[in-house]
Scaffold this motif. Structure first.
Motif, PDB file in Angstrom:
ATOM      1  N   PHE A 110     -10.828   0.066   0.191  1.00  0.00           N
ATOM      2  CA  PHE A 110      -9.447  -0.369  -0.030  1.00  0.00           C
ATOM      3  C   PHE A 110      -9.435  -1.785  -0.614  1.00  0.00           C
ATOM      4  O   PHE A 110      -8.963  -2.736   0.023  1.00  0.00           O
ATOM      5  CB  PHE A 110      -8.664  -0.348   1.286  1.00  0.00           C
ATOM      6  N   GLY A 113      -6.257  -4.163  -0.667  1.00  0.00           N
ATOM      7  CA  GLY A 113      -5.692  -4.717   0.561  1.00  0.00           C
ATOM      8  C   GLY A 113      -6.195  -6.105   0.898  1.00  0.00           C
ATOM      9  O   GLY A 113      -5.571  -6.806   1.711  1.00  0.00           O
ATOM     10  N   ASP A 299       2.531  10.463   3.335  1.00  0.00           N
ATOM     11  CA  ASP A 299       1.575  10.321   2.231  1.00  0.00           C
ATOM     12  C   ASP A 299       0.223   9.926   2.811  1.00  0.00           C
ATOM     13  O   ASP A 299       0.010   8.788   3.231  1.00  0.00           O
ATOM     14  CB  ASP A 299       2.066   9.249   1.252  1.00  0.00           C
ATOM     15  N   ASP A 301      -3.698   9.104   2.639  1.00  0.00           N
ATOM     16  CA  ASP A 301      -4.708   8.561   1.734  1.00  0.00           C
ATOM     17  C   ASP A 301      -6.067   9.149   2.106  1.00  0.00           C
ATOM     18  O   ASP A 301      -6.567   8.929   3.212  1.00  0.00           O
ATOM     19  CB  ASP A 301      -4.735   7.036   1.841  1.00  0.00           C
ATOM     20  N   ALA A 359       4.994  -3.051  10.293  1.00  0.00           N
ATOM     21  CA  ALA A 359       5.954  -2.091   9.734  1.00  0.00           C
ATOM     22  C   ALA A 359       7.173  -2.752   9.077  1.00  0.00           C
ATOM     23  O   ALA A 359       7.593  -2.327   7.992  1.00  0.00           O
ATOM     24  CB  ALA A 359       6.391  -1.107  10.806  1.00  0.00           C
ATOM     25  N   ASP A 362       5.404  -5.086   5.862  1.00  0.00           N
ATOM     26  CA  ASP A 362       4.408  -4.470   4.978  1.00  0.00           C
ATOM     27  C   ASP A 362       4.179  -3.025   5.396  1.00  0.00           C
ATOM     28  O   ASP A 362       3.148  -2.688   6.010  1.00  0.00           O
ATOM     29  CB  ASP A 362       3.101  -5.261   5.032  1.00  0.00           C
ATOM     30  N   PRO A 363       5.127  -2.140   5.064  1.00  0.00           N
ATOM     31  CA  PRO A 363       5.017  -0.743   5.516  1.00  0.00           C
ATOM     32  C   PRO A 363       3.752  -0.044   5.037  1.00  0.00           C
ATOM     33  O   PRO A 363       3.196   0.788   5.751  1.00  0.00           O
ATOM     34  CB  PRO A 363       6.266  -0.081   4.910  1.00  0.00           C
ATOM     35  N   HIS A 364       3.287  -0.383   3.825  1.00  0.00           N
ATOM     36  CA  HIS A 364       2.084   0.276   3.306  1.00  0.00           C
ATOM     37  C   HIS A 364       0.867  -0.063   4.160  1.00  0.00           C
ATOM     38  O   HIS A 364       0.091   0.818   4.539  1.00  0.00           O
ATOM     39  CB  HIS A 364       1.843  -0.141   1.861  1.00  0.00           C
ATOM     40  N   ALA A 365       0.694  -1.354   4.471  1.00  0.00           N
ATOM     41  CA  ALA A 365      -0.424  -1.765   5.319  1.00  0.00           C
ATOM     42  C   ALA A 365      -0.297  -1.153   6.707  1.00  0.00           C
ATOM     43  O   ALA A 365      -1.291  -0.731   7.303  1.00  0.00           O
ATOM     44  CB  ALA A 365      -0.486  -3.286   5.414  1.00  0.00           C
ATOM     45  N   ASP A 367       1.137   1.699   7.515  1.00  0.00           N
ATOM     46  CA  ASP A 367       0.775   3.116   7.440  1.00  0.00           C
ATOM     47  C   ASP A 367      -0.739   3.303   7.331  1.00  0.00           C
ATOM     48  O   ASP A 367      -1.306   4.206   7.953  1.00  0.00           O
ATOM     49  CB  ASP A 367       1.465   3.765   6.238  1.00  0.00           C
ATOM     50  N   LEU A 368      -1.380   2.441   6.531  1.00  0.00           N
ATOM     51  CA  LEU A 368      -2.829   2.547   6.400  1.00  0.00           C
ATOM     52  C   LEU A 368      -3.526   2.299   7.737  1.00  0.00           C
ATOM     53  O   LEU A 368      -4.455   3.030   8.111  1.00  0.00           O
ATOM     54  CB  LEU A 368      -3.341   1.553   5.355  1.00  0.00           C
ATOM     55  N   GLN A 371      -3.058   5.312   9.930  1.00  0.00           N
ATOM     56  CA  GLN A 371      -3.879   6.445   9.517  1.00  0.00           C
ATOM     57  C   GLN A 371      -5.351   6.218   9.823  1.00  0.00           C
ATOM     58  O   GLN A 371      -6.050   7.135  10.274  1.00  0.00           O
ATOM     59  CB  GLN A 371      -3.684   6.698   8.023  1.00  0.00           C
TER      60      GLN A 371
END
Length: 406
Positions: A110, A113, A299, A301, A359, A362-365, A367-368, A371
């Motif tokens: 990643f 990031g 989604d 990854d 959340a 930085d919602p993407h971080a 979620d990562l 996951q």
């Protein structure tokens, strides 16, 4: 409230048939996770749990405080005395190398990031937790010294990783916010850790001394001692929050300071705090079941699978094997110690705290992180659950007297 009813009802149902389920290695964490998946899946789930509120964050922190205190006090003294050098290799050498390897794997998979996020991946997924493989501790096919070493490692490494987790989380939160933001955030995190250490010492040491003296003088009773022990991590947590420190790190420090006084307390002095920690952790395993459903409905990854696989194999195994070179252990012992590193409650709690904090901004971080944590723990339940039994059987067959120390 429906979530509490369902969670406790599931736990009660498991308790009714725990003996039968144990034949198929269906432990309480496995049962609660499965129930969490079944009852939270679909567009109209039976249970909905909100994880992004400040109340949820505080609840998770308090659970972690009790678990870290219990871990710090539940380390077998005999194992520590007999295997100091081996434990030092695992905690002082292997643990930092594992964190570095996990961060390197995260940065390669990643790269967008940044290093802070990669380091946070490592801090979340590195801690070892034996609760998903609780039968391992009582399995006489493995030597007592090896079980003791694994118990101590699992009991201490989550507390040792906690400060690293906080520093990495602060770095991720400040990443991209402007020049100097990361250093300011890390500085604030270090300040919170210092206050946490102070709070833990102020609660753990005097608490242990006073309880020991009261018990030896005949001023108190076993039930009261158990309640007082449970009060210590909560007091350390609350005092740290008042001092602008970190509560769960304070509880871990309090446990370390309290531990030397445990031996002169009544035999069951720690049972209440241990049982409370177990009950609360099982509730979080149910929440983990919901995280599993969320991880696979959004989604997803694909690189997460690769990272989880690396974390459970290369990232854990290579540093442990390197740290054990020259230790005097044979190849089978070194490989077994390196492989038996299941992930569980510590990773779930760290992952939840990171998800809740990140959340909103930085919602993407977030979620990562969710996951990565979910996939690592899920794969650990599968890999270690499937391989533990055959490995223990082969180890026992090769050693006619496996329970001898030395």
């Amino acid at each position: 409230m429906i979530a509490l009813v369902v969670t406790m009802g599931t736990l009660f149902a498991w308790a009714l048939v725990a003996g039968r389920l144990a034949r198929w290695s269906v432990t309480a964490p496995v049962a609660m996770t499965a129930a969490g998946v079944v009852l939270t899946v679909g567009p109209h789930p039976v249970v909905r749990i909100s994880l992004t509120t400040s109340d949820a964050e505080r609840a998770v922190e308090i659970i972690l405080a009790i678990l870290l205190f219990s871990d710090a006090t539940h380390v077998p003294a005999r194992a520590v005395r007999g295997r100091r050098r081996l434990l030092a290799r695992l905690l002082v050498l292997a643990l930092p190398m594992t964190l570095a390897a996990g961060a390197l794997a995260g940065s390669l998979l990643f790269p967008a990031g940044g290093w802070w996020l990669a380091a946070l991946f490592a801090a979340v997924t590195v801690p070892v937790d034996l609760s998903p493989a609780g039968e391992l501790i009582g399995d006489s096919r493995l030597p007592s010294w090896l079980r003791g070493v694994l118990t101590v490692e699992g009991g201490l490494n989550d507390g040792l990783v906690a400060p690293v987790f906080l520093l990495c989380l602060a770095g991720v939160e400040a990443h991209g916010a402007g020049p100097g933001s990361a250093s300011d955030a890390v500085g604030a995190a270090v300040n919170a850790l210092l206050w946490a250490v102070l709070a833990g010492v102020l609660v753990g040491k005097p608490g242990g001394v006073l309880l020991q003296r009261a018990w030896l003088a005949g001023w108190t009773r076993p039930a009261a001692v158990r309640l007082a022990v449970l009060a210590l991590p909560l007091t350390a947590y609350a005092l740290a929050i008042v001092l602008d420190g970190n509560g769960f790190v304070a509880a871990f420090v309090a446990g370390l300071c309290f531990t030397p006084h445990c031996r002169r307390l009544p035999p069951k002095a720690l049972h209440l705090v241990e049982d409370t920690g177990t009950l609360l952790s099982l509730a979080l395993w149910f929440v983990f079941g919901e995280l599993v459903t969320q991880a696979f409905t959004g989604d997803f990854d694909g690189r997460v699978v690769a990272y989880a696989a690396l974390s459970l194999t290369v990232v854990r195994v290579v540093p442990v094997l390197l740290s054990l070179m020259g230790s005097g252990l044979d190849g089978a012992d070194r490989l077994l110690l390196a492989w038996l590193g299941p992930r569980g409650m510590a990773s779930i709690v760290f992952g939840l705290l990171a998800f809740i904090d990140l959340a909103p901004t930085d919602p993407h971080a977030a979620d990562l992180i969710g996951q990565v944590m979910t996939m690592t723990v899920l794969m650990s339940l599968l890999l270690h659950g499937l391989t533990y039994g055959p490995l223990a059987a082969r180890y026992s067959a090769a050693r006619p007297r496996p329970d001898e120390d030395g």
